[in-house]
Design a protein around this motif. Structure first.
Motif, PDB file in Angstrom:
ATOM      1  N   ALA A  48       3.371  21.508  33.668  1.00  0.00           N
ATOM      2  CA  ALA A  48       2.328  22.392  34.186  1.00  0.00           C
ATOM      3  C   ALA A  48       1.478  22.897  33.017  1.00  0.00           C
ATOM      4  O   ALA A  48       1.981  23.071  31.896  1.00  0.00           O
ATOM      5  CB  ALA A  48       2.964  23.570  34.925  1.00  0.00           C
ATOM      6  N   ALA A  49       0.187  23.134  33.297  1.00  0.00           N
ATOM      7  CA  ALA A  49      -0.743  23.508  32.229  1.00  0.00           C
ATOM      8  C   ALA A  49      -0.271  24.709  31.383  1.00  0.00           C
ATOM      9  O   ALA A  49      -0.423  24.678  30.162  1.00  0.00           O
ATOM     10  CB  ALA A  49      -2.133  23.764  32.815  1.00  0.00           C
ATOM     11  N   PRO A  50       0.316  25.752  31.988  1.00  0.00           N
ATOM     12  CA  PRO A  50       0.754  26.869  31.127  1.00  0.00           C
ATOM     13  C   PRO A  50       1.801  26.456  30.097  1.00  0.00           C
ATOM     14  O   PRO A  50       1.952  27.109  29.066  1.00  0.00           O
ATOM     15  CB  PRO A  50       1.319  27.893  32.126  1.00  0.00           C
ATOM     16  CG  PRO A  50       1.546  27.141  33.388  1.00  0.00           C
ATOM     17  CD  PRO A  50       0.510  26.054  33.403  1.00  0.00           C
ATOM     18  N   GLN A  51       2.516  25.362  30.373  1.00  0.00           N
ATOM     19  CA  GLN A  51       3.518  24.882  29.400  1.00  0.00           C
ATOM     20  C   GLN A  51       2.870  24.327  28.136  1.00  0.00           C
ATOM     21  O   GLN A  51       3.550  24.144  27.125  1.00  0.00           O
ATOM     22  CB  GLN A  51       4.412  23.801  30.033  1.00  0.00           C
ATOM     23  CG  GLN A  51       5.325  24.343  31.123  1.00  0.00           C
ATOM     24  CD  GLN A  51       6.194  23.235  31.684  1.00  0.00           C
ATOM     25  OE1 GLN A  51       5.797  22.513  32.579  1.00  0.00           O
ATOM     26  NE2 GLN A  51       7.386  23.084  31.141  1.00  0.00           N
ATOM     27  N   LYS A  56      -4.375  27.472  33.662  1.00  0.00           N
ATOM     28  CA  LYS A  56      -5.135  26.859  34.760  1.00  0.00           C
ATOM     29  C   LYS A  56      -4.169  26.235  35.746  1.00  0.00           C
ATOM     30  O   LYS A  56      -3.091  25.772  35.368  1.00  0.00           O
ATOM     31  CB  LYS A  56      -6.055  25.757  34.208  1.00  0.00           C
ATOM     32  CG  LYS A  56      -7.084  26.242  33.210  1.00  0.00           C
ATOM     33  CD  LYS A  56      -8.249  26.876  33.894  1.00  0.00           C
ATOM     34  CE  LYS A  56      -9.347  27.188  32.882  1.00  0.00           C
ATOM     35  NZ  LYS A  56     -10.345  28.102  33.434  1.00  0.00           N
ATOM     36  N   ARG A  57      -4.616  26.159  37.022  1.00  0.00           N
ATOM     37  CA  ARG A  57      -3.745  25.635  38.077  1.00  0.00           C
ATOM     38  C   ARG A  57      -3.815  24.109  38.103  1.00  0.00           C
ATOM     39  O   ARG A  57      -4.584  23.501  38.858  1.00  0.00           O
ATOM     40  CB  ARG A  57      -4.099  26.256  39.431  1.00  0.00           C
ATOM     41  CG  ARG A  57      -3.993  27.785  39.407  1.00  0.00           C
ATOM     42  CD  ARG A  57      -4.090  28.426  40.773  1.00  0.00           C
ATOM     43  NE  ARG A  57      -2.835  28.344  41.489  1.00  0.00           N
ATOM     44  CZ  ARG A  57      -1.818  29.180  41.329  1.00  0.00           C
ATOM     45  NH1 ARG A  57      -1.889  30.170  40.459  1.00  0.00           N
ATOM     46  NH2 ARG A  57      -0.722  29.033  42.036  1.00  0.00           N
ATOM     47  N   LEU A  58      -2.993  23.507  37.256  1.00  0.00           N
ATOM     48  CA  LEU A  58      -2.958  22.058  37.085  1.00  0.00           C
ATOM     49  C   LEU A  58      -1.542  21.643  36.714  1.00  0.00           C
ATOM     50  O   LEU A  58      -0.927  22.253  35.840  1.00  0.00           O
ATOM     51  CB  LEU A  58      -3.937  21.663  35.962  1.00  0.00           C
ATOM     52  CG  LEU A  58      -3.784  20.276  35.334  1.00  0.00           C
ATOM     53  CD1 LEU A  58      -4.015  19.165  36.339  1.00  0.00           C
ATOM     54  CD2 LEU A  58      -4.767  20.133  34.168  1.00  0.00           C
ATOM     55  N   VAL A  59      -1.030  20.627  37.431  1.00  0.00           N
ATOM     56  CA  VAL A  59       0.280  20.069  37.076  1.00  0.00           C
ATOM     57  C   VAL A  59       0.182  18.548  37.074  1.00  0.00           C
ATOM     58  O   VAL A  59      -0.640  17.955  37.787  1.00  0.00           O
ATOM     59  CB  VAL A  59       1.410  20.524  38.038  1.00  0.00           C
ATOM     60  CG1 VAL A  59       1.453  22.035  38.162  1.00  0.00           C
ATOM     61  CG2 VAL A  59       1.304  19.881  39.406  1.00  0.00           C
ATOM     62  N   VAL A  60       1.016  17.923  36.265  1.00  0.00           N
ATOM     63  CA  VAL A  60       1.180  16.465  36.301  1.00  0.00           C
ATOM     64  C   VAL A  60       2.660  16.178  36.547  1.00  0.00           C
ATOM     65  O   VAL A  60       3.533  16.897  36.058  1.00  0.00           O
ATOM     66  CB  VAL A  60       0.684  15.778  35.005  1.00  0.00           C
ATOM     67  CG1 VAL A  60      -0.809  16.003  34.819  1.00  0.00           C
ATOM     68  CG2 VAL A  60       1.453  16.235  33.777  1.00  0.00           C
ATOM     69  N   ILE A  61       2.898  15.131  37.339  1.00  0.00           N
ATOM     70  CA  ILE A  61       4.262  14.777  37.739  1.00  0.00           C
ATOM     71  C   ILE A  61       4.383  13.258  37.706  1.00  0.00           C
ATOM     72  O   ILE A  61       3.434  12.542  38.076  1.00  0.00           O
ATOM     73  CB  ILE A  61       4.561  15.305  39.164  1.00  0.00           C
ATOM     74  CG1 ILE A  61       4.618  16.844  39.167  1.00  0.00           C
ATOM     75  CG2 ILE A  61       5.854  14.702  39.734  1.00  0.00           C
ATOM     76  CD1 ILE A  61       4.648  17.463  40.550  1.00  0.00           C
ATOM     77  N   ASP A  62       5.531  12.757  37.272  1.00  0.00           N
ATOM     78  CA  ASP A  62       5.852  11.337  37.442  1.00  0.00           C
ATOM     79  C   ASP A  62       7.369  11.212  37.555  1.00  0.00           C
ATOM     80  O   ASP A  62       8.084  11.365  36.569  1.00  0.00           O
ATOM     81  CB  ASP A  62       5.323  10.499  36.273  1.00  0.00           C
ATOM     82  CG  ASP A  62       5.422   9.004  36.559  1.00  0.00           C
ATOM     83  OD1 ASP A  62       6.206   8.606  37.453  1.00  0.00           O
ATOM     84  OD2 ASP A  62       4.717   8.226  35.887  1.00  0.00           O
ATOM     85  N   HIS A 130       8.966  22.974  41.545  1.00  0.00           N
ATOM     86  CA  HIS A 130       9.250  23.449  40.178  1.00  0.00           C
ATOM     87  C   HIS A 130       7.947  23.669  39.406  1.00  0.00           C
ATOM     88  O   HIS A 130       7.747  24.720  38.785  1.00  0.00           O
ATOM     89  CB  HIS A 130      10.138  22.415  39.470  1.00  0.00           C
ATOM     90  CG  HIS A 130      10.405  22.724  38.025  1.00  0.00           C
ATOM     91  ND1 HIS A 130      11.665  23.017  37.550  1.00  0.00           N
ATOM     92  CD2 HIS A 130       9.581  22.777  36.941  1.00  0.00           C
ATOM     93  CE1 HIS A 130      11.589  23.252  36.246  1.00  0.00           C
ATOM     94  NE2 HIS A 130      10.335  23.104  35.853  1.00  0.00           N
ATOM     95  N   GLU A 131       7.058  22.661  39.458  1.00  0.00           N
ATOM     96  CA  GLU A 131       5.813  22.762  38.684  1.00  0.00           C
ATOM     97  C   GLU A 131       4.900  23.849  39.238  1.00  0.00           C
ATOM     98  O   GLU A 131       4.266  24.570  38.468  1.00  0.00           O
ATOM     99  CB  GLU A 131       5.083  21.408  38.646  1.00  0.00           C
ATOM    100  CG  GLU A 131       5.855  20.285  37.979  1.00  0.00           C
ATOM    101  CD  GLU A 131       6.435  20.645  36.621  1.00  0.00           C
ATOM    102  OE1 GLU A 131       5.825  21.450  35.882  1.00  0.00           O
ATOM    103  OE2 GLU A 131       7.521  20.132  36.297  1.00  0.00           O
ATOM    104  N   LEU A 132       4.837  23.984  40.568  1.00  0.00           N
ATOM    105  CA  LEU A 132       3.971  25.017  41.141  1.00  0.00           C
ATOM    106  C   LEU A 132       4.452  26.420  40.774  1.00  0.00           C
ATOM    107  O   LEU A 132       3.639  27.317  40.577  1.00  0.00           O
ATOM    108  CB  LEU A 132       3.854  24.847  42.661  1.00  0.00           C
ATOM    109  CG  LEU A 132       2.599  24.062  43.082  1.00  0.00           C
ATOM    110  CD1 LEU A 132       2.614  22.638  42.561  1.00  0.00           C
ATOM    111  CD2 LEU A 132       2.415  24.086  44.581  1.00  0.00           C
ATOM    112  N   ASP A 133       5.763  26.596  40.661  1.00  0.00           N
ATOM    113  CA  ASP A 133       6.288  27.892  40.214  1.00  0.00           C
ATOM    114  C   ASP A 133       5.709  28.283  38.855  1.00  0.00           C
ATOM    115  O   ASP A 133       5.393  29.455  38.614  1.00  0.00           O
ATOM    116  CB  ASP A 133       7.823  27.840  40.099  1.00  0.00           C
ATOM    117  CG  ASP A 133       8.529  28.110  41.421  1.00  0.00           C
ATOM    118  OD1 ASP A 133       7.847  28.413  42.421  1.00  0.00           O
ATOM    119  OD2 ASP A 133       9.778  28.025  41.437  1.00  0.00           O
ATOM    120  N   HIS A 134       5.564  27.296  37.954  1.00  0.00           N
ATOM    121  CA  HIS A 134       5.015  27.580  36.621  1.00  0.00           C
ATOM    122  C   HIS A 134       3.619  28.214  36.726  1.00  0.00           C
ATOM    123  O   HIS A 134       3.248  29.032  35.882  1.00  0.00           O
ATOM    124  CB  HIS A 134       4.883  26.289  35.808  1.00  0.00           C
ATOM    125  CG  HIS A 134       6.144  25.844  35.124  1.00  0.00           C
ATOM    126  ND1 HIS A 134       6.765  26.584  34.142  1.00  0.00           N
ATOM    127  CD2 HIS A 134       6.887  24.717  35.255  1.00  0.00           C
ATOM    128  CE1 HIS A 134       7.842  25.925  33.695  1.00  0.00           C
ATOM    129  NE2 HIS A 134       7.944  24.796  34.371  1.00  0.00           N
TER     130      HIS A 134
END
Ligand code: NI
Length: 157
Positions: A48-51, A56-62, A130-134
């Motif tokens: 997630a972007a804050p990591q 910003k409200r952005l995540v990447v997942i694979d 998990h990522e949206l929680d971030h």
């Protein structure tokens, strides 16, 4: 593309609420590319972007099926439950048991600026939750059942 520094648990940026992305511009696309590269380099299934220090409200997942880029993601519906181990690139080498919905339906904007919906189950549903929680400043450690343990060493294949 560039590897970005991953923020570690205890960094106050990981507790902050992220802002909506108003426009998918070149800067956002660059951030997406950097986050994907950073996630793959760290052998993660999501980031997630804050990591990487961006609120910003952005995540990447694979999860092994190819990259999923979610801008301004929202969970529309969820059901069922699954209980299992979860880890986080912001808490390396550790894991803990977390219960999540087994099914979710989510809406998001993709890199092309278009709106999409996705239905996800099991690992993908877990990764999205998990990522949206971030994005709201939360980490899985707040939801762990039975304590944090060392992640099992997995040999890279
Ligand atoms: Ni995480």
């Amino acid at each position: 593309m560039a590897i970005r520094q991953i923020r570690i648990l205890g960094d106050p940026i990981l507790t902050k609420k992220c802002k909506e992305i108003r426009e998918v511009n070149d800067k956002v696309v660059q951030l997406v590319d950097d986050m994907l590269e950073t996630m793959y380099e760290a052998d993660g299934v999501g980031l997630a972007a804050p990591q990487v220090g961006i609120l910003k409200r952005l995540v990447v997942i694979d999860i092994g099926d190819g990259p999923l880029v979610m801008i301004n993601p929202r969970i529309l519906e969820f059901s069922g439950s699954q209980t299992g181990d979860e880890g986080c690139l912001s808490y390396p080498g550790k894991a803990g048991v977390v219960t999540r919905p087994n099914y979710i339906r989510a809406a998001y904007t993709a890199e092309d600026g278009e709106e999409y919906e996705i239905e996800a189950e099991e690992l993908l549903a877990r990764a999205i939750c998990h990522e949206l929680d971030h994005l709201d400043g939360h980490m899985y450690v707040e939801k762990v059942e039975g304590g944090i343990h060392d992640a099992e060493y997995e040999e890279k294949k």
